[in-house]
Scaffold this motif. Structure first.
Motif, PDB file in Angstrom:
ATOM      1  N   TYR A  77      -5.344  67.522  36.008  1.00  0.00           N
ATOM      2  CA  TYR A  77      -6.705  67.710  35.503  1.00  0.00           C
ATOM      3  C   TYR A  77      -7.011  66.596  34.514  1.00  0.00           C
ATOM      4  CZ  TYR A  77      -6.023  72.537  37.105  1.00  0.00           C
ATOM      5  OH  TYR A  77      -5.763  73.651  37.855  1.00  0.00           O
ATOM      6  N   HIS A  78      -8.165  65.946  34.661  1.00  0.00           N
ATOM      7  CA  HIS A  78      -8.643  64.987  33.678  1.00  0.00           C
ATOM      8  C   HIS A  78      -9.867  65.608  33.002  1.00  0.00           C
ATOM      9  CE1 HIS A  78      -6.637  61.760  36.246  1.00  0.00           C
ATOM     10  NE2 HIS A  78      -5.998  61.802  35.102  1.00  0.00           N
ATOM     11  N   VAL A  79      -9.793  65.732  31.684  1.00  0.00           N
ATOM     12  CA  VAL A  79     -10.850  66.395  30.930  1.00  0.00           C
ATOM     13  C   VAL A  79     -11.310  65.462  29.812  1.00  0.00           C
ATOM     14  CG1 VAL A  79     -11.504  68.519  29.776  1.00  0.00           C
ATOM     15  CG2 VAL A  79      -9.643  68.561  31.404  1.00  0.00           C
ATOM     16  N   HIS A  80     -12.608  65.455  29.542  1.00  0.00           N
ATOM     17  CA  HIS A  80     -13.200  64.517  28.591  1.00  0.00           C
ATOM     18  C   HIS A  80     -14.020  65.276  27.543  1.00  0.00           C
ATOM     19  CE1 HIS A  80     -15.442  60.385  28.258  1.00  0.00           C
ATOM     20  NE2 HIS A  80     -15.065  60.840  27.089  1.00  0.00           N
ATOM     21  N   SER A  81     -13.806  64.919  26.276  1.00  0.00           N
ATOM     22  CA  SER A  81     -14.659  65.429  25.204  1.00  0.00           C
ATOM     23  C   SER A  81     -15.725  64.368  24.936  1.00  0.00           C
ATOM     24  CB  SER A  81     -13.843  65.682  23.931  1.00  0.00           C
ATOM     25  OG  SER A  81     -14.709  66.015  22.865  1.00  0.00           O
ATOM     26  N   LEU A  82     -16.928  64.641  25.387  1.00  0.00           N
ATOM     27  CA  LEU A  82     -18.008  63.675  25.213  1.00  0.00           C
ATOM     28  C   LEU A  82     -18.415  63.552  23.744  1.00  0.00           C
ATOM     29  CD1 LEU A  82     -20.115  64.797  28.291  1.00  0.00           C
ATOM     30  CD2 LEU A  82     -18.566  62.852  28.152  1.00  0.00           C
ATOM     31  N   ILE A  83     -18.220  64.587  22.973  1.00  0.00           N
ATOM     32  CA  ILE A  83     -18.563  64.585  21.556  1.00  0.00           C
ATOM     33  C   ILE A  83     -17.675  63.599  20.786  1.00  0.00           C
ATOM     34  CG2 ILE A  83     -18.758  66.029  19.481  1.00  0.00           C
ATOM     35  CD1 ILE A  83     -20.666  66.896  21.737  1.00  0.00           C
ATOM     36  N   HIS A  84     -16.369  63.639  21.077  1.00  0.00           N
ATOM     37  CA  HIS A  84     -15.402  62.814  20.338  1.00  0.00           C
ATOM     38  C   HIS A  84     -14.959  61.581  21.120  1.00  0.00           C
ATOM     39  CE1 HIS A  84     -15.081  65.975  17.377  1.00  0.00           C
ATOM     40  NE2 HIS A  84     -14.857  66.847  18.343  1.00  0.00           N
ATOM     41  N   ASN A  85     -15.436  61.428  22.343  1.00  0.00           N
ATOM     42  CA  ASN A  85     -15.069  60.323  23.224  1.00  0.00           C
ATOM     43  C   ASN A  85     -13.545  60.180  23.337  1.00  0.00           C
ATOM     44  OD1 ASN A  85     -15.544  58.278  25.038  1.00  0.00           O
ATOM     45  ND2 ASN A  85     -15.648  56.699  23.459  1.00  0.00           N
ATOM     46  N   ILE A  86     -12.907  61.273  23.702  1.00  0.00           N
ATOM     47  CA  ILE A  86     -11.461  61.284  23.904  1.00  0.00           C
ATOM     48  C   ILE A  86     -11.172  62.044  25.195  1.00  0.00           C
ATOM     49  CG2 ILE A  86     -11.103  63.362  22.521  1.00  0.00           C
ATOM     50  CD1 ILE A  86      -8.471  62.082  21.552  1.00  0.00           C
ATOM     51  N   ARG A  87     -10.134  61.601  25.903  1.00  0.00           N
ATOM     52  CA  ARG A  87      -9.764  62.223  27.170  1.00  0.00           C
ATOM     53  C   ARG A  87      -8.351  62.765  27.086  1.00  0.00           C
ATOM     54  NH1 ARG A  87      -9.459  58.005  31.149  1.00  0.00           N
ATOM     55  NH2 ARG A  87      -8.801  56.756  29.385  1.00  0.00           N
ATOM     56  N   ILE A  88      -8.042  63.700  27.973  1.00  0.00           N
ATOM     57  CA  ILE A  88      -6.690  64.240  28.077  1.00  0.00           C
ATOM     58  C   ILE A  88      -6.390  64.490  29.553  1.00  0.00           C
ATOM     59  CG2 ILE A  88      -7.444  66.627  27.704  1.00  0.00           C
ATOM     60  CD1 ILE A  88      -4.760  67.121  26.278  1.00  0.00           C
ATOM     61  N   ARG A  89      -5.132  64.239  29.907  1.00  0.00           N
ATOM     62  CA  ARG A  89      -4.658  64.521  31.261  1.00  0.00           C
ATOM     63  C   ARG A  89      -3.700  65.696  31.172  1.00  0.00           C
ATOM     64  NH1 ARG A  89      -1.716  59.842  32.743  1.00  0.00           N
ATOM     65  NH2 ARG A  89      -3.662  58.869  33.296  1.00  0.00           N
ATOM     66  N   VAL A  90      -3.968  66.743  31.938  1.00  0.00           N
ATOM     67  CA  VAL A  90      -3.145  67.948  31.928  1.00  0.00           C
ATOM     68  C   VAL A  90      -2.494  68.078  33.300  1.00  0.00           C
ATOM     69  CG1 VAL A  90      -3.150  70.447  31.616  1.00  0.00           C
ATOM     70  CG2 VAL A  90      -4.726  69.029  30.288  1.00  0.00           C
ATOM     71  N   LYS A  91      -1.153  68.185  33.307  1.00  0.00           N
ATOM     72  CA  LYS A  91      -0.406  68.284  34.563  1.00  0.00           C
ATOM     73  C   LYS A  91       0.312  69.621  34.653  1.00  0.00           C
ATOM     74  CE  LYS A  91       0.507  63.367  35.097  1.00  0.00           C
ATOM     75  NZ  LYS A  91       1.559  62.376  35.412  1.00  0.00           N
ATOM     76  N   VAL A  92       0.411  70.140  35.878  1.00  0.00           N
ATOM     77  CA  VAL A  92       1.112  71.393  36.153  1.00  0.00           C
ATOM     78  C   VAL A  92       1.940  71.202  37.416  1.00  0.00           C
ATOM     79  CG1 VAL A  92       0.849  73.852  36.581  1.00  0.00           C
ATOM     80  CG2 VAL A  92      -0.883  72.658  35.291  1.00  0.00           C
TER      81      VAL A  92
END
Length: 167
Positions: A77-92
């Protein structure tokens, strides 16, 4: 706190979920975490609904097939916080015999087509998905083309023989 960064994000996830979340990498300023399958829905919900983090944009859901490993599939999963302009990749990681994972459509409506595409190419069952069926391949197709279960080339091809290349 002025700016949300990967260190703070990792501390917040680690304190909330403990051993169910492990840090994998921080390459190219993209935090990558591994999540246990039992807590994936809780982690994704926390990322979206936490008032400080606000990861409101689901960029992508995909999968990777590792046929020689015990847990043969990895959902990403690639998720983006548009407010803080930061992304995170979540793997399972999930097993390859009956690959299934809870749906993310209850968190992000946009996950619908992403999960259908991942199902279509990898055969991952998203439990609770409202309409899990093929989206790009023909309906009567019996295989999942992105799985690494098939040879890359036809061994009967004659145009690949060494004699044609002077070897």
């Amino acid at each position: 706190m002025n700016k949300l960064d990967n260190t703070y994000l990792w501390k917040k996830l680690g304190s909330k979920f403990g051993a169910d979340v492990s840090r994998l990498a921080d390459d190219y300023d993209l935090l990558t975490v591994n999540v246990h399958i039992d807590t994936i829905h809780a982690v994704l919900t926390f990322l979206k609904h936490d008032t400080e983090l606000q990861f409101i944009h689901l960029t992508d859901i995909t999968a990777v097939h590792y046929p020689l490993q015990e847990k043969a599939f990895e959902i990403v999963y690639h998720v983006h916080s548009l407010i803080h302009n930061i992304r995170i990749r979540v793997k399972v990681q999930i097993d390859g015999i009956h690959p299934e994972i809870p749906t993310a459509t209850t968190i992000w409506k946009g996950a619908n087509w992403m999960e259908r595409e991942t199902y279509d190419f990898y055969g991952i069952q998203f439990l609770g998905h409202p309409d899990l069926r093929r989206i790009l391949n023909v309906d009567d197709m019996e295989v999942f083309p992105m799985r690494k279960e098939y040879p890359l080339e036809d061994p009967n091809r004659v145009d690949k023989k060494d004699l044609y290349f002077g070897r």
